[in-house]
Design a protein around this motif. Sequence first.
Motif, PDB file in Angstrom:
ATOM      1  N   GLU A  15       8.869  13.795  -1.663  1.00 31.10           N
ATOM      2  CA  GLU A  15       8.662  14.027  -3.088  1.00 31.10           C
ATOM      3  C   GLU A  15       8.774  12.741  -3.900  1.00 31.10           C
ATOM      4  OE1 GLU A  15      11.194  17.080  -4.546  1.00 31.10           O
ATOM      5  OE2 GLU A  15      10.416  18.620  -3.161  1.00 31.10           O
ATOM      6  N   ALA A  16       9.438  11.720  -3.343  1.00 34.64           N
ATOM      7  CA  ALA A  16       9.577  10.440  -4.028  1.00 34.64           C
ATOM      8  C   ALA A  16       8.471   9.456  -3.668  1.00 34.64           C
ATOM      9  CB  ALA A  16      10.932   9.816  -3.690  1.00 34.64           C
ATOM     10  N   ALA A  17       7.592   9.857  -2.747  1.00 33.35           N
ATOM     11  CA  ALA A  17       6.570   8.948  -2.236  1.00 33.35           C
ATOM     12  C   ALA A  17       5.218   9.203  -2.889  1.00 33.35           C
ATOM     13  CB  ALA A  17       6.453   9.107  -0.719  1.00 33.35           C
ATOM     14  N   GLU A  18       4.322   8.219  -2.757  1.00 32.60           N
ATOM     15  CA  GLU A  18       2.942   8.377  -3.188  1.00 32.60           C
ATOM     16  C   GLU A  18       2.221   9.346  -2.240  1.00 32.60           C
ATOM     17  OE1 GLU A  18       1.236   6.374  -5.816  1.00 32.60           O
ATOM     18  OE2 GLU A  18       3.325   6.219  -6.429  1.00 32.60           O
ATOM     19  N   SER A  19       1.116   9.891  -2.705  1.00 29.44           N
ATOM     20  CA  SER A  19       0.401  10.902  -1.912  1.00 29.44           C
ATOM     21  C   SER A  19      -0.148  10.336  -0.604  1.00 29.44           C
ATOM     22  CB  SER A  19      -0.741  11.504  -2.738  1.00 29.44           C
ATOM     23  OG  SER A  19      -1.653  10.489  -3.155  1.00 29.44           O
ATOM     24  N   ASP A  20      -0.370   9.013  -0.540  1.00 30.94           N
ATOM     25  CA  ASP A  20      -0.919   8.407   0.668  1.00 30.94           C
ATOM     26  C   ASP A  20       0.153   7.790   1.569  1.00 30.94           C
ATOM     27  OD1 ASP A  20      -0.207   6.372  -1.034  1.00 30.94           O
ATOM     28  OD2 ASP A  20      -2.070   5.224  -0.821  1.00 30.94           O
ATOM     29  N   TRP A  21       1.407   8.181   1.380  1.00 31.79           N
ATOM     30  CA  TRP A  21       2.510   7.633   2.160  1.00 31.79           C
ATOM     31  C   TRP A  21       2.333   7.927   3.639  1.00 31.79           C
ATOM     32  CZ3 TRP A  21       7.564  10.411   3.366  1.00 31.79           C
ATOM     33  CH2 TRP A  21       8.496   9.524   3.928  1.00 31.79           C
ATOM     34  N   ASN A  22       2.553   6.889   4.473  1.00 33.79           N
ATOM     35  CA  ASN A  22       2.364   7.053   5.923  1.00 33.79           C
ATOM     36  C   ASN A  22       3.660   7.318   6.681  1.00 33.79           C
ATOM     37  OD1 ASN A  22       3.665   4.605   5.993  1.00 33.79           O
ATOM     38  ND2 ASN A  22       1.982   3.449   6.929  1.00 33.79           N
ATOM     39  N   GLY A  23       4.779   7.426   5.968  1.00 34.89           N
ATOM     40  CA  GLY A  23       6.054   7.732   6.612  1.00 34.89           C
ATOM     41  C   GLY A  23       6.959   6.547   6.833  1.00 34.89           C
ATOM     42  N   GLU A  46      29.122   4.172   5.446  1.00 34.47           N
ATOM     43  CA  GLU A  46      28.004   3.331   5.020  1.00 34.47           C
ATOM     44  C   GLU A  46      27.113   4.173   4.127  1.00 34.47           C
ATOM     45  OE1 GLU A  46      26.715   0.640   3.896  1.00 34.47           O
ATOM     46  OE2 GLU A  46      26.954  -0.421   5.819  1.00 34.47           O
ATOM     47  N   VAL A  47      26.511   3.523   3.128  1.00 33.12           N
ATOM     48  CA  VAL A  47      25.596   4.199   2.209  1.00 33.12           C
ATOM     49  C   VAL A  47      24.246   3.505   2.315  1.00 33.12           C
ATOM     50  CG1 VAL A  47      25.133   4.904  -0.157  1.00 33.12           C
ATOM     51  CG2 VAL A  47      27.500   4.783   0.658  1.00 33.12           C
ATOM     52  N   TYR A  48      23.199   4.293   2.530  1.00 31.92           N
ATOM     53  CA  TYR A  48      21.850   3.759   2.715  1.00 31.92           C
ATOM     54  C   TYR A  48      20.938   4.224   1.578  1.00 31.92           C
ATOM     55  CZ  TYR A  48      23.364   2.862   7.520  1.00 31.92           C
ATOM     56  OH  TYR A  48      24.047   2.421   8.630  1.00 31.92           O
ATOM     57  N   THR A  49      20.187   3.294   1.026  1.00 32.47           N
ATOM     58  CA  THR A  49      19.083   3.628   0.124  1.00 32.47           C
ATOM     59  C   THR A  49      17.812   3.640   0.969  1.00 32.47           C
ATOM     60  OG1 THR A  49      20.156   2.637  -1.803  1.00 32.47           O
ATOM     61  CG2 THR A  49      17.760   2.912  -1.890  1.00 32.47           C
ATOM     62  N   ILE A  50      17.086   4.754   0.924  1.00 26.59           N
ATOM     63  CA  ILE A  50      15.885   4.920   1.740  1.00 26.59           C
ATOM     64  C   ILE A  50      14.694   5.053   0.800  1.00 26.59           C
ATOM     65  CG2 ILE A  50      14.743   6.323   3.492  1.00 26.59           C
ATOM     66  CD1 ILE A  50      17.488   7.112   4.506  1.00 26.59           C
ATOM     67  N   SER A  51      13.770   4.099   0.875  1.00 22.76           N
ATOM     68  CA  SER A  51      12.675   4.013  -0.087  1.00 22.76           C
ATOM     69  C   SER A  51      11.329   4.061   0.625  1.00 22.76           C
ATOM     70  CB  SER A  51      12.785   2.699  -0.884  1.00 22.76           C
ATOM     71  OG  SER A  51      11.791   2.618  -1.887  1.00 22.76           O
ATOM     72  N   PRO A  52      10.466   5.024   0.290  1.00 22.40           N
ATOM     73  CA  PRO A  52       9.126   5.066   0.899  1.00 22.40           C
ATOM     74  C   PRO A  52       8.341   3.795   0.598  1.00 22.40           C
ATOM     75  CG  PRO A  52       9.614   7.109  -0.278  1.00 22.40           C
ATOM     76  CD  PRO A  52      10.675   6.136  -0.665  1.00 22.40           C
ATOM     77  N   ILE A  53       7.692   3.259   1.615  1.00 19.53           N
ATOM     78  CA  ILE A  53       6.924   2.017   1.456  1.00 19.53           C
ATOM     79  C   ILE A  53       5.505   2.352   1.009  1.00 19.53           C
ATOM     80  CG2 ILE A  53       5.900   0.072   2.705  1.00 19.53           C
ATOM     81  CD1 ILE A  53       8.432  -0.057   4.387  1.00 19.53           C
ATOM     82  N   LYS A  54       5.051   1.638  -0.001  1.00 16.07           N
ATOM     83  CA  LYS A  54       3.683   1.779  -0.503  1.00 16.07           C
ATOM     84  C   LYS A  54       2.826   0.659   0.068  1.00 16.07           C
ATOM     85  CE  LYS A  54       0.238   2.927  -3.317  1.00 16.07           C
ATOM     86  NZ  LYS A  54      -0.545   4.185  -3.142  1.00 16.07           N
ATOM     87  N   ASN A  55       1.761   1.014   0.790  1.00 13.06           N
ATOM     88  CA  ASN A  55       0.811   0.023   1.286  1.00 13.06           C
ATOM     89  C   ASN A  55      -0.194  -0.280   0.185  1.00 13.06           C
ATOM     90  OD1 ASN A  55       1.850  -0.246   3.967  1.00 13.06           O
ATOM     91  ND2 ASN A  55       0.964   1.741   4.463  1.00 13.06           N
ATOM     92  N   LEU A  56      -0.206  -1.540  -0.255  1.00  9.44           N
ATOM     93  CA  LEU A  56      -1.009  -1.942  -1.404  1.00  9.44           C
ATOM     94  C   LEU A  56      -2.357  -2.530  -1.001  1.00  9.44           C
ATOM     95  CD1 LEU A  56       1.933  -3.617  -3.329  1.00  9.44           C
ATOM     96  CD2 LEU A  56       0.937  -1.371  -3.793  1.00  9.44           C
ATOM     97  N   ALA A  57      -2.377  -3.240   0.101  1.00  5.96           N
ATOM     98  CA  ALA A  57      -3.601  -3.857   0.624  1.00  5.96           C
ATOM     99  C   ALA A  57      -3.309  -4.222   2.068  1.00  5.96           C
ATOM    100  CB  ALA A  57      -3.987  -5.087  -0.200  1.00  5.96           C
TER     101      ALA A  57
END
Length: 264
Positions: free
Chosen positions: A96-104, A134-145
């Motif tokens: 839900e926090a990722a862009e629609s084209d997120w690859n995981g 430990e506390v982890y921030t997990i952020s979906p990666i956006k492929n820009l080019a």
Amino acid sequence: MHNFNLLKKLVLPDGSVLRARLPGRPTRDCLFVDPTRDGKSLLKIWNMNIYTGVLGVFNCQGAAWSNLHKKNVFHDTTPNAISGSIHADDVHLLAEAAESDWNGDCAVYSHSGELVRLPKNAALPVKLKVMEHEVYTISPIKNLAAGVSFAPIGLIDMFNAGGAVSALVYEMQEESMEAKFSEYPQTLGMATMATENGGHLPAATIKMAIRGCGWFGAYSSMKPRKCLVETSPADFSYDSASGLLKLILQKPDEGQLWNVTIEV
């Protein structure tokens, strides 16, 4: 007596807190285990921000609630360190926090300071001694080019770093300037020029609104061409091995969000 070093990781200078959006919930693999008594399980609690997830991992072995004594008691005074792993899907609503084209793929930042790019379905090993966390921030990666990707982390000195990211917009060129130019040098006998971001012309601009102050961090697959805070150029550091981009944000005026622009 107050622990001010701990409070600074929870509370911003204006007194507000970087709260996650939901109640904390155990991950699926913790539902039918006993992370206080079985000698092998870590407790993992997940939550969501607008653009990132947050995952806390705890070694709670050795003490548990006693129905006899009506309090938490130690049942093992020398428990061993516990090994486990975390996955992006431990944060169940991360998509839900990722862009629609997120690859995981995700950027995973530990509060202890390590940034890792975690491919889809991959696991990151964790080993904690008793009473460690430990506390982890997990952020979906956006492929820009091609070869260019980005993920915001947030205020990396805070436990819930990603809670500082209030807005995020990716502005990508319709067609990469590098791709256009690369069609011509061989024909014309020209060589492409290297630029600040490792030989690439601008591929995208990332615009964010950030709450609070301190060190802001993000994952970038290449060194940015420039960073702006409001309209002023900002000094930044970049670790090419991990992709960690860092810049400092000063204390804002009351209610102010910092507009951070990154060009890659």
